[in-house]
Design a protein around this motif. Structure first.
Motif, PDB file in Angstrom:
ATOM      1  N   GLN A   1       0.835  -1.200   0.000  1.00 44.64           N
ATOM      2  CA  GLN A   1       0.000   0.000   0.000  1.00 44.64           C
ATOM      3  C   GLN A   1       0.874   1.255   0.000  1.00 44.64           C
ATOM      4  OE1 GLN A   1      -3.644  -0.351   0.128  1.00 44.64           O
ATOM      5  NE2 GLN A   1      -2.866  -2.371  -0.458  1.00 44.64           N
ATOM      6  N   ASP A   2       0.361   2.319  -0.631  1.00 42.75           N
ATOM      7  CA  ASP A   2       1.083   3.602  -0.590  1.00 42.75           C
ATOM      8  C   ASP A   2       1.119   4.135   0.841  1.00 42.75           C
ATOM      9  OD1 ASP A   2       1.436   3.520  -3.334  1.00 42.75           O
ATOM     10  OD2 ASP A   2      -0.410   4.655  -3.746  1.00 42.75           O
ATOM     11  N   HIS A   3       2.223   4.759   1.158  1.00 41.30           N
ATOM     12  CA  HIS A   3       2.375   5.448   2.458  1.00 41.30           C
ATOM     13  C   HIS A   3       2.169   4.502   3.642  1.00 41.30           C
ATOM     14  CE1 HIS A   3       2.219   8.936  -0.121  1.00 41.30           C
ATOM     15  NE2 HIS A   3       0.954   8.702  -0.456  1.00 41.30           N
TER      16      HIS A   3
ATOM     17  N   ASP B   1       3.521   5.723   6.927  1.00 39.93           N
ATOM     18  CA  ASP B   1       2.639   6.690   7.599  1.00 39.93           C
ATOM     19  C   ASP B   1       1.530   5.962   8.362  1.00 39.93           C
ATOM     20  OD1 ASP B   1       4.108   8.784   6.536  1.00 39.93           O
ATOM     21  OD2 ASP B   1       2.807   8.988   4.775  1.00 39.93           O
ATOM     22  N   GLN B   2       1.019   4.884   7.762  1.00 44.09           N
ATOM     23  CA  GLN B   2       0.015   4.079   8.459  1.00 44.09           C
ATOM     24  C   GLN B   2       0.576   3.511   9.761  1.00 44.09           C
ATOM     25  OE1 GLN B   2      -2.184   1.143   6.060  1.00 44.09           O
ATOM     26  NE2 GLN B   2      -1.375   2.125   4.227  1.00 44.09           N
ATOM     27  N   ALA B   3       1.842   3.076   9.703  1.00 36.88           N
ATOM     28  CA  ALA B   3       2.490   2.527  10.902  1.00 36.88           C
ATOM     29  C   ALA B   3       2.589   3.583  11.999  1.00 36.88           C
ATOM     30  CB  ALA B   3       3.871   1.990  10.549  1.00 36.88           C
TER      31      ALA B   3
ATOM     32  N   THR C   1       0.761   3.293  15.748  1.00 34.81           N
ATOM     33  CA  THR C   1       1.530   3.325  17.001  1.00 34.81           C
ATOM     34  C   THR C   1       1.392   4.651  17.731  1.00 34.81           C
ATOM     35  OG1 THR C   1       3.518   4.103  15.841  1.00 34.81           O
ATOM     36  CG2 THR C   1       3.239   1.711  16.065  1.00 34.81           C
ATOM     37  N   ASP C   2       0.707   5.611  17.088  1.00 35.23           N
ATOM     38  CA  ASP C   2       0.545   6.953  17.661  1.00 35.23           C
ATOM     39  C   ASP C   2       1.908   7.568  17.987  1.00 35.23           C
ATOM     40  OD1 ASP C   2      -0.967   9.141  18.416  1.00 35.23           O
ATOM     41  OD2 ASP C   2      -1.158   8.471  20.507  1.00 35.23           O
TER      42      ASP C   2
ATOM     43  N   SER D   1      13.679   0.311   9.152  1.00 30.43           N
ATOM     44  CA  SER D   1      13.294   1.706   8.956  1.00 30.43           C
ATOM     45  C   SER D   1      12.265   2.186   9.961  1.00 30.43           C
ATOM     46  CB  SER D   1      12.741   1.888   7.531  1.00 30.43           C
ATOM     47  OG  SER D   1      11.466   1.279   7.390  1.00 30.43           O
ATOM     48  N   LEU D   2      11.535   1.248  10.577  1.00 31.57           N
ATOM     49  CA  LEU D   2      10.496   1.624  11.544  1.00 31.57           C
ATOM     50  C   LEU D   2      10.997   1.709  12.978  1.00 31.57           C
ATOM     51  CD1 LEU D   2       7.483  -0.535  10.262  1.00 31.57           C
ATOM     52  CD2 LEU D   2       7.960   1.868   9.791  1.00 31.57           C
TER      53      LEU D   2
END
Length: 325
Positions: free
Chosen positions: A193-195, A198-200, A204-205, A226-227
């Motif tokens: 999925q795109d972005h 950003d969803q991650a 995780t707020d 990367s996360l």
């Protein structure tokens, strides 16, 4: 007795055949088990292929985990009885009607566990709970894993949730998100999925993700890294797609990241008896109360090993494939 044997290394569905072998006799400190069910694991198939960390001499037996019934006791074995159900996760040659195993390493199985659950209790579930212990995370912490829809990924999510650890799961296709949601597992993102990063962050707020588990290899390793937050730990658990981890040196440097490997056989050997016992006790409790589920995709006679392996290798399969003898 019947046993699955291969005289050359290769794909399991091509090289494994059922052969007649002598029934083994237990020595001192050993027992003979009559095998009830035995799961097919990736590391079993890699061993048959000749690409695992352990390479047997040919012709070779196969399989490593099983549920068995104690059939005969060797000298000095007093804590087990004939007729008792036990599980073993590290006895090479488990794909046979009878095997000999060291009595000290066998796990008595309570009546509350079904044969299907007990047959797959040790290798993957115990490796997974040992991995969770290895990550050294606490209630409220966030971790991330890829291959979230694999057997280990699903179990890590369930065990993490039971301990209050937040587990962010990565899958490679959107259908995987829905498959896991149907099993009650949330916080899953598809990297197609795109972005998705950003969803991650939204899931995780913005909380720090202190550890990541890579079971895929290749560029997927870098996705997990990367996360991670600064000082995070990337653990190599498997190499499903590639034996090479592609990670950005900038992530390693600027995150001050730690990269290390987890090989269950080695890590579990280093656990003290009290910790090992406590983890097994937790596992049995989680399976009994339904917190941890161990689904079965299919049960095959050993003679149908080719069909069993093909199902085991099917993408999207839910649950283990078991062999009976």
């Amino acid at each position: 007795m019947r046993a699955l044997i291969h005289s050359q290394f290769g794909e399991a569905e091509d090289v494994l055949v059922v052969e007649e072998r002598p029934v083994p006799e237990p020595g001192a400190g050993q027992v003979r088990l009559r095998i009830v069910l035995s799961p097919i694991h990736n590391h079993d198939l890699w061993t048959v292929r000749g690409t695992y960390g352990f390479k047997p001499e040919l012709p070779a037996a196969s399989g490593t985990e099983a549920l068995g019934i104690v059939d005969a006791l060797g000298e000095g074995v007093e804590h087990l009885t004939v007729g008792q159900r036990v599980a073993t996760g590290g006895t090479f040659g488990a794909w046979a009607e009878y095997i000999v195993a060291n009595a000290a390493g066998l796990i008595p199985v309570p009546e509350s566990l079904s044969d299907e659950s007990a047959a797959q209790l040790v290798s993957m579930p115990f490796s997974t709970i040992s991995l969770l212990q290895f990550l050294d995370v606490n209630e409220g912490d966030w971790i991330v894993q890829n291959a979230a829809n694999g057997a280990v990924g699903r179990m890590l999510a369930q065990l993490g949730a039971a301990r209050g650890v937040h587990v962010l799961g990565l899958v490679r296709r959107a259908e995987g998100v829905e498959e896991l949601r149907a099993q009650g597992i949330e916080n899953v993102i598809s990297t197609d999925q795109d972005h998705w990063r950003d969803q991650a962050a939204r899931l995780t707020d913005g909380a720090p993700i202190i550890a990541g588990v890579d079971s895929v290899g290749g560029s997927a390793s870098g996705d997990v890294l990367s996360l991670l937050s600064e000082g995070g730990t990337l653990v190599a658990f498997g190499a499903m797609n590639s034996p090479v981890m592609e990670i950005a040196s900038s992530d390693v440097i600027f995150k001050q990241a730690i990269v290390k490997g987890f090989w269950g056989s080695k890590v579990i050997q280093q656990l003290d008896a009290a910790t090992r016992g406590a983890l097994f006790g937790e596992l049995i409790q989680r399976v009994t109360d339904g917190t941890l589920t161990l689904p079965v995709a299919g049960v095959f006679d050993a003679a149908d090993i080719a069909d069993a392996v093909r199902l085991s290798n099917t993408p999207g399969r839910v649950g283990k494939v078991l062999l009976k003898f």
